[in-house]
Scaffold this motif. Sequence first.
Motif, mmCIF file in Angstrom:
data_model
loop_
_atom_site.group_PDB
_atom_site.id
_atom_site.type_symbol
_atom_site.label_atom_id
_atom_site.label_comp_id
_atom_site.label_asym_id
_atom_site.label_seq_id
_atom_site.Cartn_x
_atom_site.Cartn_y
_atom_site.Cartn_z
ATOM 1 N N GLY A 32 0.825 -1.198 0.000
ATOM 2 C CA GLY A 32 0.000 0.000 0.000
ATOM 3 C C GLY A 32 0.861 1.251 0.000
ATOM 4 O O GLY A 32 1.782 1.379 0.816
ATOM 5 N N GLY A 33 0.589 2.144 -0.944
ATOM 6 C CA GLY A 33 1.421 3.344 -1.083
ATOM 7 C C GLY A 33 0.658 4.628 -0.850
ATOM 8 O O GLY A 33 0.932 5.642 -1.485
ATOM 9 N N GLY A 34 -0.282 4.599 0.082
ATOM 10 C CA GLY A 34 -1.069 5.800 0.375
ATOM 11 C C GLY A 34 -0.433 6.625 1.482
ATOM 12 O O GLY A 34 0.792 6.738 1.577
ATOM 13 N N GLY A 35 -1.280 7.174 2.351
ATOM 14 C CA GLY A 35 -0.800 8.048 3.416
ATOM 15 C C GLY A 35 0.220 7.371 4.317
ATOM 16 O O GLY A 35 1.276 7.930 4.616
ATOM 17 N N LEU A 36 -0.095 6.168 4.761
ATOM 18 C CA LEU A 36 0.831 5.446 5.648
ATOM 19 C C LEU A 36 2.023 4.887 4.884
ATOM 20 O O LEU A 36 3.175 5.092 5.250
ATOM 21 C CB LEU A 36 0.094 4.282 6.339
ATOM 22 C CG LEU A 36 -0.811 4.621 7.512
ATOM 23 C CD1 LEU A 36 -1.610 3.390 7.930
ATOM 24 C CD2 LEU A 36 0.003 5.128 8.691
ATOM 25 N N GLY A 37 1.740 4.142 3.808
ATOM 26 C CA GLY A 37 2.794 3.427 3.089
ATOM 27 C C GLY A 37 3.832 4.353 2.476
ATOM 28 O O GLY A 37 5.036 4.052 2.503
ATOM 29 N N SER A 38 3.389 5.486 1.951
ATOM 30 C CA SER A 38 4.358 6.392 1.322
ATOM 31 C C SER A 38 5.279 7.013 2.369
ATOM 32 O O SER A 38 6.476 7.149 2.148
ATOM 33 C CB SER A 38 3.632 7.491 0.526
ATOM 34 O OG SER A 38 2.820 8.275 1.374
ATOM 35 N N HIS A 39 4.725 7.375 3.533
ATOM 36 C CA HIS A 39 5.567 7.916 4.598
ATOM 37 C C HIS A 39 6.523 6.851 5.132
ATOM 38 O O HIS A 39 7.709 7.126 5.365
ATOM 39 C CB HIS A 39 4.708 8.450 5.751
ATOM 40 C CG HIS A 39 4.160 9.818 5.499
ATOM 41 N ND1 HIS A 39 2.812 10.048 5.314
ATOM 42 C CD2 HIS A 39 4.764 11.016 5.391
ATOM 43 C CE1 HIS A 39 2.625 11.341 5.104
ATOM 44 N NE2 HIS A 39 3.786 11.956 5.147
ATOM 45 N N SER A 40 6.012 5.643 5.331
ATOM 46 C CA SER A 40 6.871 4.571 5.851
ATOM 47 C C SER A 40 7.991 4.269 4.867
ATOM 48 O O SER A 40 9.134 4.021 5.269
ATOM 49 C CB SER A 40 6.048 3.311 6.137
ATOM 50 O OG SER A 40 5.216 3.527 7.250
ATOM 51 N N ALA A 41 7.675 4.277 3.582
ATOM 52 C CA ALA A 41 8.700 4.007 2.567
ATOM 53 C C ALA A 41 9.801 5.062 2.643
ATOM 54 O O ALA A 41 10.991 4.739 2.628
ATOM 55 C CB ALA A 41 8.059 4.005 1.179
ATOM 56 N N SER A 42 9.400 6.320 2.740
ATOM 57 C CA SER A 42 10.376 7.399 2.816
ATOM 58 C C SER A 42 11.271 7.240 4.048
ATOM 59 O O SER A 42 12.493 7.368 3.971
ATOM 60 C CB SER A 42 9.639 8.745 2.856
ATOM 61 O OG SER A 42 10.546 9.789 3.036
ATOM 62 N N ILE A 43 10.656 6.932 5.182
ATOM 63 C CA ILE A 43 11.423 6.785 6.430
ATOM 64 C C ILE A 43 12.418 5.629 6.326
ATOM 65 O O ILE A 43 13.599 5.769 6.647
ATOM 66 C CB ILE A 43 10.458 6.562 7.629
ATOM 67 C CG1 ILE A 43 9.629 7.825 7.896
ATOM 68 C CG2 ILE A 43 11.232 6.143 8.883
ATOM 69 C CD1 ILE A 43 8.457 7.610 8.847
ATOM 70 N N LEU A 44 11.942 4.479 5.864
ATOM 71 C CA LEU A 44 12.799 3.285 5.853
ATOM 72 C C LEU A 44 13.935 3.413 4.842
ATOM 73 O O LEU A 44 15.047 2.945 5.082
ATOM 74 C CB LEU A 44 11.961 2.036 5.579
ATOM 75 C CG LEU A 44 10.952 1.691 6.689
ATOM 76 C CD1 LEU A 44 10.079 0.509 6.284
ATOM 77 C CD2 LEU A 44 11.645 1.403 8.011
ATOM 78 N N VAL A 45 13.660 4.068 3.720
ATOM 79 C CA VAL A 45 14.718 4.288 2.724
ATOM 80 C C VAL A 45 15.752 5.261 3.287
ATOM 81 O O VAL A 45 16.959 5.052 3.166
ATOM 82 C CB VAL A 45 14.113 4.800 1.402
ATOM 83 C CG1 VAL A 45 15.189 5.354 0.481
ATOM 84 C CG2 VAL A 45 13.357 3.668 0.706
ATOM 85 N N ARG A 46 15.288 6.333 3.906
ATOM 86 C CA ARG A 46 16.225 7.311 4.493
ATOM 87 C C ARG A 46 17.073 6.683 5.592
ATOM 88 O O ARG A 46 18.246 7.014 5.760
ATOM 89 C CB ARG A 46 15.468 8.516 5.062
ATOM 90 C CG ARG A 46 14.907 9.423 4.004
ATOM 91 C CD ARG A 46 14.061 10.543 4.596
ATOM 92 N NE ARG A 46 13.274 11.184 3.554
ATOM 93 C CZ ARG A 46 13.735 12.101 2.723
ATOM 94 N NH1 ARG A 46 14.978 12.514 2.820
ATOM 95 N NH2 ARG A 46 12.943 12.618 1.798
ATOM 96 N N MET A 47 16.457 5.779 6.365
ATOM 97 C CA MET A 47 17.171 5.189 7.499
ATOM 98 C C MET A 47 18.124 4.077 7.088
ATOM 99 O O MET A 47 18.918 3.620 7.913
ATOM 100 C CB MET A 47 16.162 4.677 8.532
ATOM 101 C CG MET A 47 15.399 5.794 9.212
ATOM 102 S SD MET A 47 14.292 5.224 10.500
ATOM 103 C CE MET A 47 15.420 5.076 11.879
ATOM 104 N N GLY A 48 18.037 3.619 5.841
ATOM 105 C CA GLY A 48 19.053 2.696 5.343
ATOM 106 C C GLY A 48 18.697 1.223 5.336
ATOM 107 O O GLY A 48 19.609 0.382 5.362
ATOM 108 N N VAL A 49 17.411 0.900 5.263
ATOM 109 C CA VAL A 49 17.039 -0.503 5.035
ATOM 110 C C VAL A 49 17.537 -0.879 3.636
ATOM 111 O O VAL A 49 17.357 -0.116 2.684
ATOM 112 C CB VAL A 49 15.504 -0.684 5.143
ATOM 113 C CG1 VAL A 49 15.089 -2.071 4.682
ATOM 114 C CG2 VAL A 49 15.053 -0.453 6.582
#
Lengths: 243, 82
Positions: A32-49
């Motif tokens: 899911g890439g809506g309100g939650l998924g898009s924010h989570s994706a941004s956070i996890l990519v920035r944090m280095g997963v």
Amino acid sequence: MINERYRRQMLVSELGERGQDVLAGKHVLIIGGGGLGSHSASILVRMGVGRVDIIDDDVVELTNLHRTSIFSEEDVGRTKAYVLENYLKKINANVSVKGIHQQVTKDTIISLLNHVDLIVDGTDSLPLRYLINDAAVKLTVPWVYAGVQGTMGMVMGILPQKTPCLQCISQTIPEAGTSETPVLGNLPALIAAIQCTEALKLLLGQRPAGLILYDIWKQHFDILMVKKNPSCPCCKKHKFTYL
Amino acid sequence: MKITVRLYGRYKDIAGTDTVHLDIKKGDTLRDLVNAFVKRFPETEKDKNKIMVAKNKIFTGYETLVSEGDDITLTPPVVSGG
């Protein structure tokens, strides 16, 4: 260069250099890439997963824009998965990012979970969450449920066989409403941040906190320590009704 | 007998406290307890069949019997938006 990028984060004792290395080797699937998924994706990519895949079968709509900080007006009508992929690749070239324009169904979910270390819930549908729960428990893949409604958010990290699953806490799916779910625009960012913390803990081999409730209007934060339901059809009896 | 019920989320605001005491009879179930809660706090009527009830930290079915000394929590329904 990589160490420089995460230097301030590695100073956090809960993570450290060792934790940062662990994250770099992990593969997360965001459904899911809506309100939650898009924010989570941004956070996890920035944090280095190390690897982040995000799957969504929808396009960006004008009604999405109030609760995401990633999509813009020029994205309206474009495929969410691909817009996110392009955006996320620009954030952190050290992370392998893939946008998947596809529906998650009982016929596709098992293959999607191949080599996935953790699932992040960014869906807006309870039946889909129950499908994720069945698949995650069956394949022993940790996942983090999150939902938003009005001013209220809920998050629960699920470590199959060790902690309660989604069906442990809610065995009957409330009937789907005919009206749209109300969501205050700033809520998903906050709940995604909480969700990602639980995701990090699971990726680092730690236990999640429990069932987390947050009301952003009242600024009320609660954590319920819950136990596995001994009669849970999913994680106890292994009846995967939704799969 | 009186059962002490701990409230979470907006139920604390509705009740104005994080703990309420509800009267139940021997043989009553969690459904009876939920009904007593909804009757006392009519603002929760729309949640009636979806309130998450945990007995001794286990979210269980509404037909579960309640006994004196049980640790009961009431939580608003699972939220579904994304």
